[in-house]
Design a protein around this motif. Structure first.
Motif, PDB file in Angstrom:
ATOM      1  N   ALA A 585       0.809  -1.219   0.000  1.00  0.00           N
ATOM      2  CA  ALA A 585       0.000   0.000   0.000  1.00  0.00           C
ATOM      3  C   ALA A 585       0.840   1.266   0.000  1.00  0.00           C
ATOM      4  O   ALA A 585       0.383   2.320  -0.461  1.00  0.00           O
ATOM      5  N   VAL A 586       2.074   1.189   0.534  1.00  0.00           N
ATOM      6  CA  VAL A 586       2.903   2.412   0.582  1.00  0.00           C
ATOM      7  C   VAL A 586       3.849   2.512  -0.622  1.00  0.00           C
ATOM      8  O   VAL A 586       4.524   3.532  -0.797  1.00  0.00           O
ATOM      9  N   GLU A 588       3.529   2.975  -3.857  1.00  0.00           N
ATOM     10  CA  GLU A 588       3.338   4.067  -4.814  1.00  0.00           C
ATOM     11  C   GLU A 588       3.844   5.394  -4.251  1.00  0.00           C
ATOM     12  O   GLU A 588       4.527   6.159  -4.948  1.00  0.00           O
ATOM     13  N   ALA A 589       3.554   5.639  -2.965  1.00  0.00           N
ATOM     14  CA  ALA A 589       3.988   6.893  -2.349  1.00  0.00           C
ATOM     15  C   ALA A 589       5.505   6.926  -2.207  1.00  0.00           C
ATOM     16  O   ALA A 589       6.142   7.975  -2.351  1.00  0.00           O
ATOM     17  N   CYS A 590       6.113   5.777  -1.904  1.00  0.00           N
ATOM     18  CA  CYS A 590       7.569   5.718  -1.774  1.00  0.00           C
ATOM     19  C   CYS A 590       8.217   6.077  -3.108  1.00  0.00           C
ATOM     20  O   CYS A 590       9.182   6.850  -3.152  1.00  0.00           O
ATOM     21  N   ALA A 592       6.874   7.875  -5.494  1.00  0.00           N
ATOM     22  CA  ALA A 592       6.580   9.271  -5.836  1.00  0.00           C
ATOM     23  C   ALA A 592       7.438  10.248  -5.054  1.00  0.00           C
ATOM     24  O   ALA A 592       7.674  11.371  -5.503  1.00  0.00           O
ATOM     25  N   THR A 593       7.918   9.844  -3.855  1.00  0.00           N
ATOM     26  CA  THR A 593       8.662  10.786  -3.016  1.00  0.00           C
ATOM     27  C   THR A 593      10.098  10.332  -2.749  1.00  0.00           C
ATOM     28  O   THR A 593      10.777  10.896  -1.894  1.00  0.00           O
ATOM     29  N   ASN A 594      10.547   9.311  -3.491  1.00  0.00           N
ATOM     30  CA  ASN A 594      11.898   8.777  -3.293  1.00  0.00           C
ATOM     31  C   ASN A 594      12.165   8.375  -1.856  1.00  0.00           C
ATOM     32  O   ASN A 594      13.155   8.778  -1.246  1.00  0.00           O
ATOM     33  N   ARG A 595      11.263   7.629  -1.301  1.00  0.00           N
ATOM     34  CA  ARG A 595      11.468   7.196   0.082  1.00  0.00           C
ATOM     35  C   ARG A 595      11.592   5.683   0.169  1.00  0.00           C
ATOM     36  O   ARG A 595      11.130   4.965  -0.711  1.00  0.00           O
ATOM     37  N   ILE A 596      12.212   5.249   1.246  1.00  0.00           N
ATOM     38  CA  ILE A 596      12.298   3.812   1.480  1.00  0.00           C
ATOM     39  C   ILE A 596      11.177   3.443   2.447  1.00  0.00           C
ATOM     40  O   ILE A 596      10.945   4.146   3.433  1.00  0.00           O
ATOM     41  N   ALA A 597      10.487   2.377   2.126  1.00  0.00           N
ATOM     42  CA  ALA A 597       9.403   1.957   2.998  1.00  0.00           C
ATOM     43  C   ALA A 597       9.974   1.506   4.327  1.00  0.00           C
ATOM     44  O   ALA A 597      10.696   0.518   4.392  1.00  0.00           O
ATOM     45  N   ASN A 598       9.688   2.247   5.402  1.00  0.00           N
ATOM     46  CA  ASN A 598      10.194   1.878   6.719  1.00  0.00           C
ATOM     47  C   ASN A 598       9.028   1.551   7.632  1.00  0.00           C
ATOM     48  O   ASN A 598       8.987   1.928   8.772  1.00  0.00           O
ATOM     49  N   VAL A 599       8.052   0.890   7.050  1.00  0.00           N
ATOM     50  CA  VAL A 599       6.847   0.633   7.836  1.00  0.00           C
ATOM     51  C   VAL A 599       7.012  -0.637   8.673  1.00  0.00           C
ATOM     52  O   VAL A 599       6.163  -0.969   9.434  1.00  0.00           O
TER      53      VAL A 599
ATOM     54  N   HIS B  68      -0.925   1.652  11.732  1.00  0.00           N
ATOM     55  CA  HIS B  68      -0.337   1.192  12.992  1.00  0.00           C
ATOM     56  C   HIS B  68      -1.267   1.471  14.172  1.00  0.00           C
ATOM     57  O   HIS B  68      -1.475   0.613  15.031  1.00  0.00           O
ATOM     58  N   ILE B 101      -0.959   9.097  -6.643  1.00  0.00           N
ATOM     59  CA  ILE B 101      -0.400   9.872  -5.528  1.00  0.00           C
ATOM     60  C   ILE B 101       0.500  10.997  -6.021  1.00  0.00           C
ATOM     61  O   ILE B 101       0.478  12.107  -5.499  1.00  0.00           O
ATOM     62  N   ILE B 131       3.977   7.543   5.745  1.00  0.00           N
ATOM     63  CA  ILE B 131       3.923   7.415   4.291  1.00  0.00           C
ATOM     64  C   ILE B 131       2.466   7.250   3.845  1.00  0.00           C
ATOM     65  O   ILE B 131       1.710   6.468   4.437  1.00  0.00           O
ATOM     66  N   LEU B 132       2.119   7.987   2.810  1.00  0.00           N
ATOM     67  CA  LEU B 132       0.748   7.889   2.302  1.00  0.00           C
ATOM     68  C   LEU B 132       0.481   6.494   1.742  1.00  0.00           C
ATOM     69  O   LEU B 132       1.373   5.856   1.170  1.00  0.00           O
ATOM     70  N   ASP B 134      -1.641   4.019  -0.979  1.00  0.00           N
ATOM     71  CA  ASP B 134      -2.037   4.206  -2.374  1.00  0.00           C
ATOM     72  C   ASP B 134      -3.452   4.732  -2.505  1.00  0.00           C
ATOM     73  O   ASP B 134      -3.816   5.378  -3.470  1.00  0.00           O
ATOM     74  N   TYR B 137      -8.218   3.753   2.860  1.00  0.00           N
ATOM     75  CA  TYR B 137      -8.922   2.500   3.134  1.00  0.00           C
ATOM     76  C   TYR B 137      -9.934   2.684   4.258  1.00  0.00           C
ATOM     77  O   TYR B 137      -9.623   3.303   5.274  1.00  0.00           O
TER      78      TYR B 137
END
Lengths: 599, 182
Positions: A585-586, A588-590, A592-599, B68, B101, B131-132, B134, B137
């Motif tokens: 889910a994250v 696409e946003a990663c 778009a913003t050049n981020r690493i998913a740190n979830v 979370h 996005i 982080i947003l 997609d 939900y």
């Protein structure tokens, strides 16, 4: 009307913005679309904003901003159409025409479109082409029709079969539609001479007329079942100089077609019923709100009105009685199921979007153009005339204690004799299945999609307000039908299509519920999904009108009566699973913003 | 009788549902006789200090933090209630669903008519920020939800009746007038 300009159309309706529906219908018929320039012209001519024109225009299914073709085909996509072979017909159209449904050929000749139930369930598959109805289509017949279109034939010359029974063969109707009246009861029987009841009621006071109707205990035949006499009384007592009688002929509940038959065969009776209602409540104006799908009846019905005026049964000094005045005009809809809801119908007749009003005030106090208004179903008004002829005691002798009189039913689906049956209230489903020769019956949908799906163990239940109330639609499904996929999913899609969008519950939840149903159908369901569907069904009750409040019924009623069909599709014992994955889910946003998913 | 322990949170919502909780007015005094609040903006307890009976969730999930928090609620509450339009169906925030996005961010931070002084065209991407997702939900897509209370916001009477029924173990009596939107 050929060659009419927007200007002449506006003049025809005296530049009255409350007649916007009529104006848009005429423009659409004339130009096969309502373009931005036309919108501008109409707005200017009516001295309203373009947004006002636009919001009405965009609401109705039969209006289009782009050309819909010289020949516009609307093919019914209701459940029964599919059961009778719609898919083959659609394929035949697409192949012969050379474009897909929802498209118009490049040369602008033919447009193919889907449409909700057109009231021909007993003679499907059926389509409307340029306001003419074509029934019992076959792939071969489709090829012929398309050939005729390509040859530029006039639509009226495209009928090959004999015209239908009764008034369907009347020169002003000239239609291949059939009535299929299989059982005639007191309402459908021809035993009232035109004007007979008007002569009778003019010797009575309006209060006496209302009392007779009240005493009969007749309730509205459209589905909601409000006591008719009470409605008339409320309207009579409501303050206001001008009052209106509406006849609701917008039968859009899939599977219902009895009003079509009554309009075809009993128009005089109906108009007499409206006139009588006018006398009782003190209204001088009557409006027949007719669904656009029945436009082929327009000339005939207008002729009946005109002749009644000439004979003195409509107009001024009706029946020779001074100050008894009543006029009737026809108001067409333009393809919107929700307009069958009385306040939405009134909004539509005022030229607006067919969005139900918040109540109170009720239409009997503040209805059409803010005036007290009675809205009655076609069948109700006809029954009222018969009550006046034979008396309330006679009427009460029919049916059950709580549901007096008879009901005209539209029966379709898996049976040998689909058609129109008038029976007394109190018949069981079993009685009816015997009558229509249903076979291997798995389920019966009573009251259309907004009603209930009944299983065989409940076929001894009776039709009546005390048990199974119905506006008249019964659809029979045999054991070969996939109830969830073919029926429930189709009905749910119908509600999604027809929601006016005013309440978020009705705009969104049916879509969410459909997704859940598809998930279950795809074998990905879990038990919690079924419980959620039932919970959301309760939330839909928060909606403003009957459409939203019943939009979950196909799903909830099938869960309640056919739960095994759902549980048999559950592949896992898990209670809860949606497939939600935070990492996905994250993503696409990663990106778009050049981020690493740190979830 | 032991008091029921209630936690509340607002995810991708507008706090309107919480305002509606406060709209029970003086009945809040009655409420605190039968419930004790734990993690909630109402008492400003930031972290769960014990297991709760009821969790009220306002808003759907639009970012990783929402997810979370919601999962934390599911772990710590016996009964989870989706409160209001956004929690149940995504609501207004879900209007962005269907728009990529990248487009949403560009509209918000670079090209939108209200963007005045972002000369370096920075789209916030600090690792500290949630982080947003997609799309937005509804809560039931992320965790199991036990009950749904509709409205935008749900009427105070609805919240009141539902809470009292739950606490007392009674059948919920929610007539049309109480759940109706208009």
């Amino acid at each position: 009307m050929m060659g009419a300009t927007v200007d002449t159309i506006l003049s025809k309706y005296r530049h009255d913005s409350t007649r916007l529906m009529d104006i848009l219908i005429d423009v659409q018929d004339e130009k096969s679309c309502i373009s931005d320039d036309t919108v501008k012209e109409i707005a200017k001519g009516l001295k309203i904003s373009m947004a006002d024109v636009e919001q009405t225009l965009s609401f109705y299914h039969f209006f289009s901003k782009t050309p819909t073709g010289k020949y516009t085909v609307y093919l019914n996509d209701s459940v029964v159409a599919f059961m009778m072979g719609r898919e083959k017909i659609a394929k035949a159209f697409e192949e012969a025409v050379g474009c897909k449904f929802g498209e118009v050929t490049a040369d602008g000749l033919i447009g193919l479109f889907n449409t909700s139930c057109i009231g021909m369930n007993d003679q499907e598959p059926a389509a409307i082409i340029n306001n003419r109805v074509f029934t019992r289509l076959t792939p071969f017949r489709v090829k012929e029709l398309v050939k005729d279109m390509k040859a530029g034939k006039d639509i009226d010359e495209m009928y090959s079969a004999k015209t239908g029974d009764g008034n369907n063969s009347h020169e002003l109707v000239h239609s291949v539609v059939n009535n299929h009246i299989r059982k005639e009861g007191p309402i459908l029987k021809t035993d009232v001479r035109q004007g007979e009841i008007i002569e009778k009621i003019t010797k009575m006071t309006p209060e006496e007329v209302i009392k007779e109707i009240k005493d009969s205990n007749i309730r509205g035949r459209g589905g909601a079942g409000f006591p008719t006499g009470l409605k008339w009384e409320f309207c009579r007592r409501a303050p206001g100089k001008q009052k209106y009688i509406f006849c609701n002929a917008d039968e859009g509940e899939p599977g219902t077609f009895k009003d079509r038959v009554i309009l075809t065969e009993k128009a005089k009776l109906l108009f007499e019923g409206m006139t009588m209602a006018g006398y009782a409540v003190g209204a001088t104006q009557g409006i027949l709100y007719l669904r656009y799908e029945y436009k082929y009846l327009q000339k005939y019905l207008e002729d009946v009105i005109e002749k009644a005026e000439k004979a003195g049964w409509l107009g001024k000094n009706i029946g020779g009685r001074k100050n008894f005045e009543f006029y009737i005009r026809i108001q067409f809809g333009a393809g919107a199921y929700v307009c069958g809801e009385e306040s939405a119908l009134i909004e539509s007749a005022e030229g607006k979007r067919g969005e139900p009003r918040d109540r109170p005030p009720f239409p009997v106090e503040k209805g059409y153009l803010e005036c007290p208004t009675v809205v009655n179903n076609v069948e109700t008004l006809c029954a009222a005339v018969k009550i006046m002829k034979y008396g309330s005691e006679w009427y009460k002798s029919l049916g059950t204690a709580e549901s007096t009189g008879t009901k005209v039913l539209s029966i379709s689906g898996d049976c040998f004799h689909p058609g129109v049956y008038e029976i007394e209230w109190g018949f069981t489903i079993n009685n009816i299945l015997d009558m229509v020769a249903g076979f291997n019956v798995q389920a019966v949908q009573v009251g259309g999609p907004s009603g209930a799906l009944i299983a065989p163990n409940e076929f001894d239940r009776i039709l009546g307000y005390e048990d199974l109330a119905t506006g008249g639609s019964l659809i029979i499904f045999n054991e070969s039908r996939n109830i969830l996929k073919d029926v429930v999913l189709n009905f749910t899609e119908f509600f999604i299509e027809e929601s006016c969008g005013s309440c978020s519950t009705c705009r969104i939840l049916p879509v969410v519920m459909k997704d859940k149903l598809v998930k279950i159908l795809n074998g990905l369901g879990v038990t919690r999904d079924i419980d959620d569907l039932l919970e959301w069904g309760k939330i839909l009750k928060a909606s403003r009108c009957g459409l939203g409040q019943t939009a979950a019924n196909p799903i909830t009623s099938s869960i309640n009566n056919f739960r095994h069909l759902y549980t048999s599709l559950l592949k896992t014992k898990k209670d809860y699973e949606t497939g939600f994955d935070l990492n996905l889910a994250v993503q696409e946003a990663c990106e778009a913003t050049n981020r690493i998913a740190n979830v | 009788m032991n008091k029921a322990i209630v936690a509340t949170t607002s995810l991708a919502g507008c706090f309107g549902c919480h305002m509606s909780i406060l709209d029970i007015d003086e009945r809040i005094l009655e409420l605190i006789e039968v419930v004790e609040f734990n993690k909630s903006p109402i008492d400003d307890i930031k972290k769960f200090t014990k297991k709760c009976d009821i969790g009220l969730i306002e808003g759907g999930c639009c970012n990783s933090e929402n997810v979370h928090v919601l999962k934390d609620f599911r772990e710590n509450c016996k009964i989870l209630i989706a409160l209001g339009e956004c929690a149940i169906m995504g609501g207004l925030p879900a209007m962005r669903n269907g728009i990529p996005i990248k487009e949403c961010l560009e509209e918000a931070y670079i090209g939108g008519p209200t963007v005045q002084q972002n000369h370096q065209k920075i789209v916030p991407n600090d690792p500290e920020l949630p982080i947003l997702l997609d799309k937005v939900y509804p809560c039931h897509e992320v965790v199991k939800i036990d009950y749904y209370l509709p409205g935008c916001p749900p009427r105070a009477d609805l919240i009141w009746k539902a809470l009292i029924a739950l606490v007392k173990g009674e059948e919920m009596d929610l007539p049309y007038e109480v759940i109706k939107f208009d």
